[in-house]
Design a protein around this motif. Structure first.
Motif, PDB file in Angstrom:
ATOM      1  N   GLU A 112       0.858  -1.135  -0.153  1.00 11.35           N
ATOM      2  CA  GLU A 112       0.147  -0.078  -0.035  1.00 11.35           C
ATOM      3  C   GLU A 112       0.904   1.138  -0.033  1.00 11.35           C
ATOM      4  N   GLU A 113       2.007   1.252   0.960  1.00  9.13           N
ATOM      5  CA  GLU A 113       2.771   2.315   0.779  1.00  9.13           C
ATOM      6  C   GLU A 113       3.685   2.459  -0.544  1.00  9.13           C
ATOM      7  N   ALA A 114       4.055   1.575  -1.115  1.00  6.37           N
ATOM      8  CA  ALA A 114       4.603   1.572  -2.460  1.00  6.37           C
ATOM      9  C   ALA A 114       3.673   2.328  -3.511  1.00  6.37           C
ATOM     10  N   ALA A 115       2.238   1.813  -3.634  1.00  3.08           N
ATOM     11  CA  ALA A 115       1.342   2.231  -4.295  1.00  3.08           C
ATOM     12  C   ALA A 115       0.985   3.731  -4.102  1.00  3.08           C
ATOM     13  N   ASP A 116       1.095   4.210  -2.978  1.00  4.57           N
ATOM     14  CA  ASP A 116       0.907   5.544  -2.786  1.00  4.57           C
ATOM     15  C   ASP A 116       2.169   6.623  -2.880  1.00  4.57           C
TER      16      ASP A 116
END
Length: 117
Positions: A112-116
């Motif tokens: 999720e952090e990578a996607a954001d």
């Protein structure tokens, strides 16, 4: 054509090595393993192509690319056996990376952090 070439090379002892830089990095490896099995490799041979064979090619030393006492290998814990169905490599429960356990929740948070970001 490529399928028969892969089967023929492995049949005469050529070590197959999986590896892809197709985005998203890491995820394409699951598809590549499935394609190697479709090409005629056993699930065991396909797994070797992503673990032991590259470690040997890169001269990482004895035990690299394996899960064995004293080996430097990181590992992925799966919900099902990839020897029974290579697609089980996608069923990741957790990962040990550099001795640190990352459970499914931690992995999802990283995704999720990578996607954001």
């Amino acid at each position: 054509m490529a399928d028969s070439l892969i089967r023929a090379l492995v049949a005469v002892g050529a070590p197959a090595m999986a590896g892809t830089d197709t985005p998203p990095l890491g995820f394409a490896l699951h598809r590549e393993l499935e394609e190697l099995v479709t090409a005629g490799l056993s699930p065991y041979e396909a797994l070797q192509s992503a673990t032991v064979n590259p470690a040997r090619f890169l001269a990482r030393g004895e035990g690299a690319g394996m899960v064995a006492e004293g080996s430097p290998a990181d590992l992925v814990l799966l919900e099902g056996s990839p020897l029974e169905a290579i697609g089980n490599t996608r069923r990741i429960v957790g990962v040990v990376r550099r001795g640190e356990w990352l459970d499914r929740a931690a992995l999802d948070a990283m995704l999720e952090e990578a996607a954001d970001g």
